[in-house]
Scaffold this motif. Sequence first.
Motif, short mmCIF file in Angstrom:
data_model
loop_
_atom_site.label_atom_id
_atom_site.label_comp_id
_atom_site.label_asym_id
_atom_site.label_seq_id
_atom_site.Cartn_x
_atom_site.Cartn_y
_atom_site.Cartn_z
N ASN A 451 -0.19 1.64 -47.34
CA ASN A 451 -0.86 2.90 -47.00
C ASN A 451 -2.15 3.02 -47.81
O ASN A 451 -2.49 2.16 -48.63
CB ASN A 451 0.06 4.10 -47.28
N GLU A 452 -2.84 4.12 -47.57
CA GLU A 452 -4.14 4.36 -48.21
C GLU A 452 -4.00 4.49 -49.73
O GLU A 452 -4.86 4.01 -50.49
CB GLU A 452 -4.76 5.66 -47.63
N GLU A 453 -2.91 5.11 -50.17
CA GLU A 453 -2.73 5.30 -51.61
C GLU A 453 -2.60 3.95 -52.33
O GLU A 453 -3.21 3.74 -53.39
CB GLU A 453 -1.47 6.14 -51.84
N VAL A 458 -5.13 -0.42 -55.70
CA VAL A 458 -5.57 -1.79 -55.94
C VAL A 458 -7.07 -1.84 -56.24
O VAL A 458 -7.51 -2.46 -57.22
CB VAL A 458 -5.23 -2.70 -54.75
N ILE A 459 -7.87 -1.17 -55.39
CA ILE A 459 -9.32 -1.28 -55.59
C ILE A 459 -9.78 -0.49 -56.81
O ILE A 459 -10.90 -0.70 -57.31
CB ILE A 459 -10.08 -0.80 -54.33
N SER A 460 -8.94 0.43 -57.33
CA SER A 460 -9.29 1.10 -58.58
C SER A 460 -9.14 0.16 -59.77
O SER A 460 -9.77 0.35 -60.81
CB SER A 460 -8.41 2.34 -58.78
N PHE A 474 -3.27 0.15 -41.38
CA PHE A 474 -2.14 -0.12 -42.30
C PHE A 474 -0.90 -0.40 -41.47
O PHE A 474 -0.72 0.16 -40.38
CB PHE A 474 -1.93 1.09 -43.21
N PRO A 475 0.01 -1.23 -41.99
CA PRO A 475 -0.10 -2.04 -43.21
C PRO A 475 -1.03 -3.24 -42.99
O PRO A 475 -1.15 -3.74 -41.90
CB PRO A 475 1.32 -2.50 -43.46
#
Length: 1532
Positions: A451-453, A458-460, A474-475
Amino acid sequence: MAESETLETITEHERILQEIESTDTACVGPTLRSVYDDQPNAHRRFMEKLDARIRNHDREIEKMCNFHHQGFVDAITELLKVRADAEKLMGQVTDTNRRLQDAGKEVTAQTEEVIRCRLQQRNMATTVEKLQLCIPVLEMYSKLKEQLESKRYYAALKTMEQLENTYIPRVSQYRFCQIMAETLPKLREEIKEISMSDLKDFLESIRKHSDKIGETAMKQAQQHRTFNSAVQKQAGVGYAKPVYTLNGRTPAQHNGLSSDEGAEEEEDADEEVLTAQDLVDFSPVYRCLHIYTVLGDRETFENYYRKQRKKQARLVLQPQSNMHETVEGYRKYFNQIVGFFVVEDHILHATQGLVTRAFTDELWNMALSKIIAVLRTHSSYCSDPDLVLELKNLIVIFADTLQGYGFLVNRLFDLLFEIRDQYNETLLKKWALVFREIFEQDNYSPIPVENEEEYKSVISRFPFHDAEIEKQQFPKKLPMSQSVPQIYIQVKEFIYASLKFSESLHRSSTEIDDMLRKSTNLLLTRTLSGCLQNLIKKPHIGLTELVQIIINTTHLEQACKYLEDFITNITNVSPETIHTTRLYGLSTFKDARHAAEGEIYTKLNQKIDEFIQLADYEWSMSESDGRASGYLMDLINFLRSTFQVFTHLPNNNNDHAAMSGKVAQTACMSACKHLSTSLMQMLLDSELKQISMGAVQQFNLDVIQCELFASSEPVPGFQGDTLQLAFIDLRQLLDLFMVWDWSTYLADYGQPSSKYLRVNPSTALALLEKALGFPLWLASMFITYRILSKVFSRGALEMYIPRLQDVVRSEIAKWCSGPGSVNVFSAAKALTFRIAVRVLLGLRMGDSDVEYLSKIFEQLINNLFSLPIDVSFSGLRKGIKAREELHAFMEKVIEEKLQNQRSEGHDAFDYILSSAKENGHTLTVQELKEAAVELIFAAHSTTASASTSLILQLLKHPSVVEKARHELEAHGINGVSNFGSHSLLNEWDVEGQAIPSEYEATEKGGNESYCLPTETTCPLFSTGTHYCEPAEQSAEQYRHSSLNRPYLSLKKLNRLRYLDCIIKEVLRFLPPVSGGYRTALQTFELDVSTMGLPFLGETLQLVLQRRKFLRMKRQKYGFIYRTHLFGNPTVRIMGAENVRQILLGEHKLVAVHWPASVRTILGADTLSNVHGAQHKSKKRAMMKAFSREALEHYIPVIREEVRCAIKDWLHSDSCVLVYPEMKRLMFRIAMRILLGFEPEQIKTDEQELVEAFEEMIKNLFSLPIDVPFSGLYRGLKARNLIHSKIEENIKKKIQDSGDERKHKDALQLLIENCRRSEEPLSMQELKESATELLLGGHETTASTATSLVMFLGLNQDVVQRVREELQETELLGVDSQEKTLNLELLEQLKYTGCVIKETLRINPPVPGGFRVALKTFELNGYQIPKGWNVIYSICDTHDVADVFPNKEEFQPERFMGKSPEDSSRFNYIPFGGGSRMCVGKEFAKVLLKIFLVELVTKCNWTLLNGPPTMKTGPTVYPVDNLPTKFCTYIDN
């Protein structure tokens, strides 16, 4: 009433005293008279009042004196005068009163009474006068006693001074005064002793309080630092940059300072600030200083105080051995030092001159050097980065504290930069474990995102941006695996951790930025790169994982720019700043990606090998079954599925797509080439003896399938038939056999348009043999090396020289006397052929016969390299015909020679016949004919070519000719200017054509033979080279005079070095033979390497060239190769893993097996040569001689001998040859400790024994030929002399066996052990064991000690660090000479031990060990045949060990860390390993440590020749014996 009178009297007395005090002394009479006019006894009460008033004044004066000494002295002086005058007046008043009364009462007395009274009056006056002089002395002495009892020593000294200078001189004639004067000096000494005792108590107490003082001072400095930091932060609030957080922590928290800690610091700041004076009572120092000053002995006190404080400084600076284990150990150490110098600073400012600023500075400089040495040593033991960081903070506070007291601390901050490197190393080790754990936990599959969260999470953590993936629903999956964001986070963590150390170092932002970038580069290029390389090499990592690793490294490479931005944000330094270091992440990840790609290719090839091993061809099948083999179809299917994996490589941009295609294409091409090579090797396998045509057809079907696979384009991007070319060699070979088109192959051989251009002749012939079932070649018979070695021995060459000179002189005379030009190459061939016929074969033939024979031989040579087709007019047929004619001619000559054979040889043929007869070998006529032809061949064509090349080059370089002539004249070889004396070095003219610049090789039958001019008709000299006749001689005169000239000898020829260099250069530039051919008779799984000469093998190269030879073999053949040494086929190995298998395979795979010469000289029953239970028994007995208790007893003897040797070196006026002196020293030590020789006995026999031992060592490794003057013969002779001396000593020990000794030497223990043993040793075995002990305890330690002197002479910084360590253990200094050495003290010398280890790493004294293979076994993929010798190399293993960076540099610090474990410990094996490890290992370490301690504490030395050339024979030693100048070392 009485009370009122008393009060009135007291009041009146007070008035009188006030009046006396305020009235001038001259007018005090009336006032005193009033005292006697009053009531009776009034004068007594007045006197009591006066005494009370005097005491009050004394107390007031004493109080004032405490503050104003000089005023006190003046007041006392005045008071004593007043008191003396008062007492004098009192006596006068009393006397006057008595006289007046007596006169009033006895006015009418008789005259006699008047006279008597007058006489009494006179006597009383005299008595009063004397009493007036004595009473003050007694009163002062009484006062002195009171002052001593009340411990008022300073006042007592002043009183003594008054007594000596004022009072006692007045009454010195009285005895009591003399006694008093004698007592005063004793009292002074007593006061000095008491005050000194108080000072000693103070010094003892100050040691106890130093810790508390230092702790308080450092705490105050830290509070001050914290306060300043807070002020700076408040001042910079308005423009502070944003704080970046990492996992919820701020950089302040990274520094280890929390808000609670800050609160505690604020509370501490509110506490009362204590000073050194508050914690310590300094009055004993002040008091003692004043006392010694008064006594005039201030300088003694100052010297004593400074000396004691220096001693205390040394004690304070001595750290605890486990200080490096905890931060508390460092804190306590710093507190004591700070406390010490705070006290000294207080003494400096509170006293005048007791200590000076120069003294404190000197004390601080000494302490600073010691502190730096201690911190450098102990910090090197720290492996915890947190502990290193805390140490850095302590050092900063320590430096700030002492800087506040005026001490220079710049060197401490320089030390911090060294510790920073240590901190970075510990960080790198810590992060290496972190990276390994991350890689182990990774599943090497794309990160799934549900999902978006999860995607934002990951990208954070990792800067990933991909527009196509963001568009997906997603997924979805991110291309990298879980390890990528974790690695990125850990790199940032590392940057923060590195930043911690940079704080408080007073460095600019630019410098901190540079430090961070360099540390990060180390993390990326060394730690992360190493982890990636190890990961890639792990066997469980498959192709899929490798592909994912390539993807991961690509994304990490892209993230490097974000890391640079991250560092920029922290340091606020722009990346565009000049000299800003760039991150090397791009190259790191590219290297890792290339390594992964290479591993993909390797694993693919390994998989192919696994499939190939499943092949089960029936090589004798009559016909093929028409289908490809099953194993091959499985292999092709595997390859197809495998190459589909490469589609998952990142290809979301053009660069990635290009990279993906390149990797896939390279892997595919590599796999096809490897498959083709494997199939070819299967056909050529030596175990495969015969192949049927049916098997060839089946094999052809399999190759067709391979070609179909290659043409199906399994990986896109290949052009045309590029991939199919991988099988072209196989295809042409199989086509040749399938069609049996040999005529075409032979006809077109060597032509570019040949149908079978890629078919190698040897491959085709090998396969043809298997197809036909019998060999195509016949083994030729050659003369053995033993016979040929005699043919060209030194004695034989001496016999040939006169004939050679005669032939050469005759031919040169013809060149000079003939008309016109000379065709040099033809003339040279005629000359060399004549030499071969007349000198080597000893034939006496006319010129016509020689010319005829020469033409036949030319025909043989011209057809030597021709196609093997025996048909009319073919080259082979012509060559055979020429050979038959030669053989027919030779047969007649040989029969004649056999009939007239002489007893002594004069030509090569005579030597061949006599040598064959000596070896019991009868040569047939056919063998002799072949030997004759071979001799002519070897001596004719090659020497003719070389001679022509020599003339050509000399013509081109006239200056070389002149130099050669000068050399001949210098060596007394006359007649050079007159042509033809001994060479061609005379004047000549060149006419006609210019000289060509180079030769060209003439090919005969497609093969290069020897160098000839461009055309066989020699147009090079078509117009000719004209040789001038001698200036004053005709040819006939020259021919006649040459007969009377003396002949040359080998000795003279060997002196002509420049001529030898000319010939070598010509042979290098134009070698007469372009190459050679060999055929493998047997195939081992060893690298193809030469075996050298017959019997000798490569022994001579090893002995003469040693390291150069071994380095060449290693570079050419790798870590395992075969050779032939000391008469046996040998496998030489190196590398930790290979050596480990050999050393741990004792009695299983290998057994110890030294060369025959070693076994013969040392004996077959020595410890190094015996096996099994016998070896264990002997080793157990010898180990007792090297037990801890025994080593303790050896230490004094070793120290005594070493000191004597060093003393001799220091007293030597000339330079010392270290290696011979070291051998003598170690020989004496070994004789005393190991064999129990007495010093007197050693002095008597030393020279003889040393020479014999040297001779034995020199010939230890020699050819096993026991003939007079051979190496083995000389070695045995020397050994027998040593045995005779040892036998005398053994017999003496056996006779004295009942004596009880304090300790026993190694030989004594061995004798006792053999008595208790069921199999006692014979005298011969005892002598052999003693000789072996002497060899092990003398030669190797002498070699290592010499290397120590060399390396330390070249690295003075290492000497300084050794001395610092010795100073820490009090082995360097005033009292060090008498300090007793023991094992415990030696074990504390860690750095000294590392110096010895580093020396043994670079120059191990023993180059290797010898074993023999008990069975055929495999080692690292190579097959070691049973019965072959195996040599494991110690020096090469050290050289190739990856655990030692910068291998060529001398860096003892590399051993300060933990010892390598498991198999990696075999990277360092100076003492061998396994059950055969050196039994004297600990003895050698103790001996070398003692030698090093004595050397650096007593000597400075200089290597006169610089770094020497090292040689091995059999131990390592300097060729020049290491000339060195020693001088005395003075400890500053």
